[in-house]
Design an enzyme around this catalytic site. Sequence first.
Site, PDB file in Angstrom:
ATOM      1  N   GLU A  18       7.434  -0.798 -12.133  1.00 14.28           N
ATOM      2  CA  GLU A  18       7.607   0.214 -13.591  1.00 14.28           C
ATOM      3  C   GLU A  18       8.515  -0.026 -14.357  1.00 14.28           C
ATOM      4  O   GLU A  18       9.469  -0.337 -13.853  1.00 14.28           O
ATOM      5  CB  GLU A  18       7.403   1.593 -12.907  1.00 14.28           C
ATOM      6  CG  GLU A  18       6.631   1.935 -11.876  1.00 14.28           C
ATOM      7  CD  GLU A  18       6.910   3.551 -11.106  1.00 14.28           C
ATOM      8  OE1 GLU A  18       7.540   4.229 -11.963  1.00 14.28           O
ATOM      9  OE2 GLU A  18       6.831   3.435  -9.965  1.00 14.28           O
ATOM     10  N   ARG A  68      -1.023   1.077 -15.617  1.00 12.78           N
ATOM     11  CA  ARG A  68      -0.981   2.249 -16.338  1.00 12.78           C
ATOM     12  C   ARG A  68       0.241   2.333 -17.564  1.00 12.78           C
ATOM     13  O   ARG A  68       1.153   1.686 -17.357  1.00 12.78           O
ATOM     14  CB  ARG A  68      -0.221   3.320 -15.493  1.00 12.78           C
ATOM     15  CG  ARG A  68      -0.221   4.941 -15.927  1.00 12.78           C
ATOM     16  CD  ARG A  68       0.627   5.799 -14.876  1.00 12.78           C
ATOM     17  NE  ARG A  68       0.782   6.982 -15.585  1.00 12.78           N
ATOM     18  CZ  ARG A  68       1.742   7.909 -15.104  1.00 12.78           C
ATOM     19  NH1 ARG A  68       2.403   7.363 -14.035  1.00 12.78           N
ATOM     20  NH2 ARG A  68       1.860   8.996 -15.392  1.00 12.78           N
ATOM     21  N   TYR A 124       1.936   4.643 -20.655  1.00 10.78           N
ATOM     22  CA  TYR A 124       2.350   5.880 -20.676  1.00 10.78           C
ATOM     23  C   TYR A 124       3.656   6.107 -21.495  1.00 10.78           C
ATOM     24  O   TYR A 124       4.504   5.341 -21.420  1.00 10.78           O
ATOM     25  CB  TYR A 124       2.207   6.934 -19.440  1.00 10.78           C
ATOM     26  CG  TYR A 124       3.115   6.315 -18.229  1.00 10.78           C
ATOM     27  CD1 TYR A 124       4.242   7.229 -18.110  1.00 10.78           C
ATOM     28  CD2 TYR A 124       2.712   5.448 -17.638  1.00 10.78           C
ATOM     29  CE1 TYR A 124       4.920   6.686 -17.041  1.00 10.78           C
ATOM     30  CE2 TYR A 124       3.724   5.002 -16.329  1.00 10.78           C
ATOM     31  CZ  TYR A 124       4.677   5.671 -16.075  1.00 10.78           C
ATOM     32  OH  TYR A 124       5.341   5.129 -15.264  1.00 10.78           O
ATOM     33  N   ASP A 126       6.907   8.102 -21.322  1.00 11.56           N
ATOM     34  CA  ASP A 126       7.652   8.731 -20.094  1.00 11.56           C
ATOM     35  C   ASP A 126       8.643   9.374 -20.929  1.00 11.56           C
ATOM     36  O   ASP A 126       9.050   9.516 -22.050  1.00 11.56           O
ATOM     37  CB  ASP A 126       8.315   7.709 -19.419  1.00 11.56           C
ATOM     38  CG  ASP A 126       8.853   8.320 -18.106  1.00 11.56           C
ATOM     39  OD1 ASP A 126       8.302   9.370 -17.742  1.00 11.56           O
ATOM     40  OD2 ASP A 126       9.338   7.685 -17.348  1.00 11.56           O
ATOM     41  N   GLU A 165       6.337   3.168 -20.944  1.00 11.21           N
ATOM     42  CA  GLU A 165       6.304   2.611 -19.597  1.00 11.21           C
ATOM     43  C   GLU A 165       5.224   2.061 -19.380  1.00 11.21           C
ATOM     44  O   GLU A 165       4.414   2.625 -19.748  1.00 11.21           O
ATOM     45  CB  GLU A 165       7.071   3.565 -18.765  1.00 11.21           C
ATOM     46  CG  GLU A 165       6.953   3.194 -17.411  1.00 11.21           C
ATOM     47  CD  GLU A 165       7.847   4.402 -16.423  1.00 11.21           C
ATOM     48  OE1 GLU A 165       7.725   3.996 -15.211  1.00 11.21           O
ATOM     49  OE2 GLU A 165       8.414   5.128 -16.884  1.00 11.21           O
ATOM     50  N   THR A 168       2.768  -1.579 -13.424  1.00 11.50           N
ATOM     51  CA  THR A 168       1.721  -2.915 -13.247  1.00 11.50           C
ATOM     52  C   THR A 168       0.502  -2.269 -12.256  1.00 11.50           C
ATOM     53  O   THR A 168       0.742  -1.463 -11.559  1.00 11.50           O
ATOM     54  CB  THR A 168       2.306  -4.063 -12.829  1.00 11.50           C
ATOM     55  OG1 THR A 168       2.942  -3.761 -11.319  1.00 11.50           O
ATOM     56  CG2 THR A 168       3.518  -4.502 -13.796  1.00 11.50           C
ATOM     57  N   TRP A 180      -4.644   6.208  -9.768  1.00  9.46           N
ATOM     58  CA  TRP A 180      -4.379   5.007  -9.018  1.00  9.46           C
ATOM     59  C   TRP A 180      -5.527   4.996  -7.693  1.00  9.46           C
ATOM     60  O   TRP A 180      -5.793   3.888  -7.547  1.00  9.46           O
ATOM     61  CB  TRP A 180      -2.908   5.012  -8.290  1.00  9.46           C
ATOM     62  CG  TRP A 180      -1.798   5.147  -9.143  1.00  9.46           C
ATOM     63  CD1 TRP A 180      -0.852   5.869  -9.706  1.00  9.46           C
ATOM     64  CD2 TRP A 180      -1.684   3.753  -9.860  1.00  9.46           C
ATOM     65  NE1 TRP A 180      -0.129   5.479 -10.269  1.00  9.46           N
ATOM     66  CE2 TRP A 180      -0.550   3.844 -10.841  1.00  9.46           C
ATOM     67  CE3 TRP A 180      -2.069   2.485 -10.199  1.00  9.46           C
ATOM     68  CZ2 TRP A 180       0.223   2.950 -11.372  1.00  9.46           C
ATOM     69  CZ3 TRP A 180      -1.493   1.481 -10.696  1.00  9.46           C
ATOM     70  CH2 TRP A 180      -0.567   1.889 -11.568  1.00  9.46           C
TER      71      TRP A 180
END
Length: 478
Positions: free
Chosen positions: A18, A63, A65, A67, A73, A76, A435
């Site tokens: 991340e 993902r 997004y 943050d 952010e 992977t 996820w």
Amino acid sequence: MSSPTESPVFARRIVGVETEYGITAVTGDGGRTLSPDEIARYLFRPVVSRHASSNIFTPNGSRLYLDVGSHPEIATAECDSLTQLLNHEQAGDRVVNDLAVQAEAALAADGIDGRVYLFKNNVDSVGNSYGCHENYLVGRRLPLRSLGKQLLPFMITRQLICGAGMVGRAGGGFPAGFLLSQRADQVWEGISSATTRARPIINTRDEPHGDAERFRRMHVIVGDSNMSETTFALKIGSTLLVLEMIEAGVALPDFEMDNPIGHIRDIARDLTGATQLDLKSGGTVTALQVQEATLAAATAWLDERPDEGTPTAELRKVVDLWTRQLEAIRTQDFSQVDREIDWVIKLNLLNRYRERLGEDWTHPKLAQVDLAYHDIRPDRGLFPMLEGRGLVKRWTDDAAIAAAVNTPPQTTRARLRGEFITCAEALGAPVTVDWVNLKVNGPEPRVVELSDPFAAVDERIDGLLAYLEDNAGVYGRV
């Protein structure tokens, strides 16, 4: 070959990263700087316009997004080998850079001559910290605190081989100077469930994103964001090897420390690795000795490990760089790694500026150079400039990174997620993705739970895709 769920050694291991990015925007005339919240809205405008959300999963299975603190952010997709992960981590840089290009165009359309800057670092200009978190799948049978206890000495000293480096301010009893790691001063506990209130090195929050009876996700918070591909490979590859050895029951030296958090700050300020670490069992050991002993065990382990997941031949490249970096620290001759290790590359740049300026570490120009090193924009960042001129070594190549921008890993469940998202977007179908779950919201809700992160093939997803195609007319986009 044993399956990853049967073998006590997770040689084939799911891993992900991340990355939070720092953002700022400055007007062309050097005037008003847009607030992070303002530029974040411009950055995510095309995402929100298309998805009505600033928190989405993308066709490559990752993902994206916004943050806390207006930090873009990217987490992977699930990867099961080192270079695969590197390609997708680097693809994340390209995704946010594309958003920055679009944001600058949107600013221009609004009459603002704004330049957008994106930094892959961990500390901003006023000392706020943001993370680069690593996630490793581990077996449920080994308690996380027991695993962490064995792993902590390696993690505390790992900054010697893969820190990003930074210009450290005076404070906390330390003078201004160069630090090996950006995160070393930002963690306050060894192992805990906290993330921001009291950042630990290893986070114990139990979110396996899979079958909780078989899997556990080890969440590492202490690592720096790396600009260098080779440093990133060393960071992840060395950690994979240590995890393999712990799960295989390889006898590692007992380096449990009396004050790990106190030591991590001292290590960050000692480029020689000679920091004396107090052991719970009594006596001391140096940070360099911890790394050398771990490297010796990893070197021997390469002859035993199952050749699954990351190929052993690839991990031998990791061990080679690990060996050369420790030798460089021991001899203080960094010429053999000065194109491969982030903190060494950065320190050489900063020292050249210091010689030119004739100043100590408090000169503001040095902080500017430090920050510019982490600017991922191809036309502005110092590291991208070095890479473009062939002055730093690479681990992967542009073609592999470009492929990872839109293509998910083909060997994990990310493949199924990516195919589902791509199909849904093409048809304009209403879906919900996380996820583990893939859900078609209409005309009749259907959901598939993917509890095995290793499974890249699933007949249920074939049925879900067929259901989407059968209802293409309902969705209105063919």
